[in-house]
Design an enzyme around this catalytic site. Structure first.
Site, PDB file in Angstrom:
ATOM      1  N   HIS A 103       0.687  -1.141   0.141  1.00 31.23           N
ATOM      2  CA  HIS A 103       0.003  -0.218   0.043  1.00 31.23           C
ATOM      3  C   HIS A 103       0.860   1.459   0.079  1.00 31.23           C
ATOM      4  O   HIS A 103       0.408   2.400  -0.442  1.00 31.23           O
ATOM      5  CB  HIS A 103      -0.955  -0.082   0.956  1.00 31.23           C
ATOM      6  CG  HIS A 103      -0.506   0.271   2.615  1.00 31.23           C
ATOM      7  ND1 HIS A 103      -0.133  -0.928   3.396  1.00 31.23           N
ATOM      8  CD2 HIS A 103       0.037   1.575   3.012  1.00 31.23           C
ATOM      9  CE1 HIS A 103       0.138  -0.336   4.609  1.00 31.23           C
ATOM     10  NE2 HIS A 103       0.543   1.203   4.510  1.00 31.23           N
ATOM     11  N   ASP A 133       0.185  -8.163   1.292  1.00 32.08           N
ATOM     12  CA  ASP A 133       0.603  -6.469   1.568  1.00 32.08           C
ATOM     13  C   ASP A 133       1.897  -5.809   1.797  1.00 32.08           C
ATOM     14  O   ASP A 133       2.475  -5.256   2.706  1.00 32.08           O
ATOM     15  CB  ASP A 133       0.059  -5.648   3.010  1.00 32.08           C
ATOM     16  CG  ASP A 133       0.147  -3.975   3.315  1.00 32.08           C
ATOM     17  OD1 ASP A 133       0.771  -3.555   1.732  1.00 32.08           O
ATOM     18  OD2 ASP A 133      -0.072  -3.208   4.004  1.00 32.08           O
ATOM     19  N   GLY A 207       3.231   6.510   8.009  1.00 29.35           N
ATOM     20  CA  GLY A 207       4.418   6.901   7.874  1.00 29.35           C
ATOM     21  C   GLY A 207       5.440   5.714   8.479  1.00 29.35           C
ATOM     22  O   GLY A 207       6.632   5.479   7.757  1.00 29.35           O
ATOM     23  N   SER A 209       4.570   2.367   8.027  1.00 29.45           N
ATOM     24  CA  SER A 209       4.516   1.128   7.299  1.00 29.45           C
ATOM     25  C   SER A 209       5.497   1.130   6.404  1.00 29.45           C
ATOM     26  O   SER A 209       6.010   1.271   5.811  1.00 29.45           O
ATOM     27  CB  SER A 209       3.382   1.563   6.123  1.00 29.45           C
ATOM     28  OG  SER A 209       2.177   1.989   7.427  1.00 29.45           O
ATOM     29  N   VAL A 267      -9.321 -26.062  -0.353  1.00 24.28           N
ATOM     30  CA  VAL A 267     -10.321 -25.690   0.069  1.00 24.28           C
ATOM     31  C   VAL A 267     -10.571 -24.678   0.745  1.00 24.28           C
ATOM     32  O   VAL A 267      -9.350 -24.034   0.335  1.00 24.28           O
ATOM     33  CB  VAL A 267      -8.917 -26.884   1.343  1.00 24.28           C
ATOM     34  CG1 VAL A 267      -9.166 -28.210   0.819  1.00 24.28           C
ATOM     35  CG2 VAL A 267      -9.104 -26.325   1.472  1.00 24.28           C
TER      36      VAL A 267
END
Length: 461
Positions: A103, A133, A207, A209, A267
């Site tokens: 992101h 991510d 920030g 992240s 599954v």
């Protein structure tokens, strides 16, 4: 509150007494115990990332309307807009392999990476995985860079001290401390990730992240990805992607993959709760029950059937479907995993081969080019690879919509819909779609399967 304060006071007061009784500081460093040595070791390998992407913004007078906003989502003029993103990253090799969050850098057109020593590099995305991510970058013309050692994230325990290093709010590199406050957080969706996370109370803010969560040896135990907050600030509930998964993603990037490839289980599964445990005569709720299983699934080939309860993967207990997939993904393609499972009153084991979903029978991809209401419609035949790619249920079959352009984008159809019939005629192959789409009529009726429900769309061209 008073009891908690008393406990904290007792803990804080007791430690110095023991230290005075047993040891005497032998150096200035021991007198000034701190996280500084850990920070000195790990901070140089944490970078700031500045990303730009061009997004298409549609100006519509109905954009904020709860009803007409969806109905007229394709109405209005599309104008490009430059969007800036700020985040962090972690250097994992001296030649410039950097891992961050999807992101932060996903779909970016320009990425600039700034090191702690103020060196700057342009970067290219070499692998992305929106589900976890994660994104892997390669710095251009980089060499002799500081890097972080990757720890075994399965070895960490709740209560261990950790540091979160990143660039919150764009103020520059910042370090915050805390503990591991939870493991196996998989019943939540945070950021753009859907999976399995480490929880920490080390303050994580916008920030941070893509920054590093490190242990007291200065090793990477996770990549910070998101927080749970109502105000936008840290409330002590932050999440990091485990280092073991990060290592597998980076390895695939080094092997030349552009998308992270997960082993296919084939599954659908559900965590065993208290009521299910009673039904299965389990003393303690544990494991995940297999609800559906594709006949070509590696679990089916190993002899497992619907109703089996998976208890562990490679010796590690699993208590949710995302946790089971995490264990398989960390093991990696081409390897084998041992599944321990309960069937009735007995507990058995199965060895499964970790592989990609087979792309057979042929998906027979087709696109409608005729000038009709369905022009621009792309479809494929559903097979195991399509099931995995579009996250369909193992029993899915038929013809799947994979693209909508031109006139077909305004019909109300969606990518992921399963085509059942066109103007009353059942659709069985992609060639049926091409033939039926050329019908010369102004009135159309399309029957689809959407999120398990049968839907009929009627419109006039």
């Amino acid at each position: 509150m008073r009891l908690a304060t008393l406990i904290l006071c007792l803990a804080a007061c007791a430690a110095p007494i023991v230290a005075r009784a047993e040891t005497v500081p032998q150096s200035q460093a021991e007198v000034q115990l701190s996280f500084a040595p850990v920070v000195r070791k790990s901070a140089p390998a944490v970078v700031n990332i500045y990303a730009q992407r061009v997004v298409a913004q549609r100006s519509s007078p109905f954009a904020d309307d709860p009803f007409f906003g969806d109905l007229f989502r394709n109405f209005g003029q599309v104008t490009p807009r430059v969007q800036n993103a700020l985040g962090s990253g972690v250097i994992l090799s001296d030649d410039g392999i950097v891992v961050s969050n999807f992101h932060v850098v996903g779909n970016a057109t320009e990425i600039r990476v700034v090191l702690n020593d103020r060196r700057e590099y342009d970067a290219d995305i070499i692998l992305t995985d929106e589900e976890s991510d994660l994104a892997v970058l390669k710095l251009r013309d980089a060499s002799d860079l500081p890097k972080l050692e990757v720890a075994d994230s399965d070895a960490i325990e709740v209560g261990e001290l950790v540091l979160a290093i990143g660039n919150p709010f764009g103020v520059g590199q910042t370090v915050s401390s805390g503990i591991i406050s939870g493991l196996a957080r998989s019943g939540i969706a945070v950021g753009s990730g859907r999976g399995y996370f480490i929880q920490t109370d080390a303050p994580i803010n916008p920030g941070n992240s893509g920054g590093a969560l490190v242990d007291m040896q200065g090793r990477l135990v996770g990549v910070n990805t998101a927080i749970i907050t109502r105000t936008g600030g840290s409330h002590g509930i932050g999440f990091a992607i485990p280092a073991n998964l990060v290592a597998q993603v980076v390895q695939q990037a080094r092997d030349g993959q552009e998308r992270f490839q997960r082993p296919w289980a084939g599954v659908t599964a559900q965590a065993v709760d208290a009521s299910l445990a009673d039904a299965f005569d389990q003393r303690v709720p544990e494991g995940v029950i297999l609800l559906e299983i594709h006949p070509d699934s590696p679990l089916a080939e190993a002899g497992m059937v619907r109703g089996d309860v998976v208890l562990s993967v490679d010796g590690a207990p699993v208590n949710s479907a995302p946790e089971m997939m995490f264990r398989l993904s960390v093991r990696g393609l081409g390897a084998q995993s041992e599944l321990r499972y309960r069937r009735g009153d007995s507990v058995e084991t199965a060895q499964i081969d970790l592989m990609l979903a087979p792309d057979t029978p042929d998906r027979q991809a087709r696109r409608v080019d005729a000038r009709t209401a369905l022009r621009g419609l792309s479809v494929v035949r559903i097979n195991p690879a399509v099931i995995a790619e579009y996250n369909l249920t193992p029993d899915a079959q038929g013809i799947l919509i994979t693209g909508l352009e031109d006139i077909s984008a305004r019909t109300g159809l969606r990518v992921g819909d399963v085509l059942l019939a066109i103007n009353g005629t059942a659709v069985e192959t992609t060639e049926d779609v091409i033939a039926l789409a050329q019908e010369q009529t102004r009135n159309w009726q399309i029957e689809i399967l959407r999120e398990g429900r049968r839907v009929a769309l009627r419109f006039r061209l």
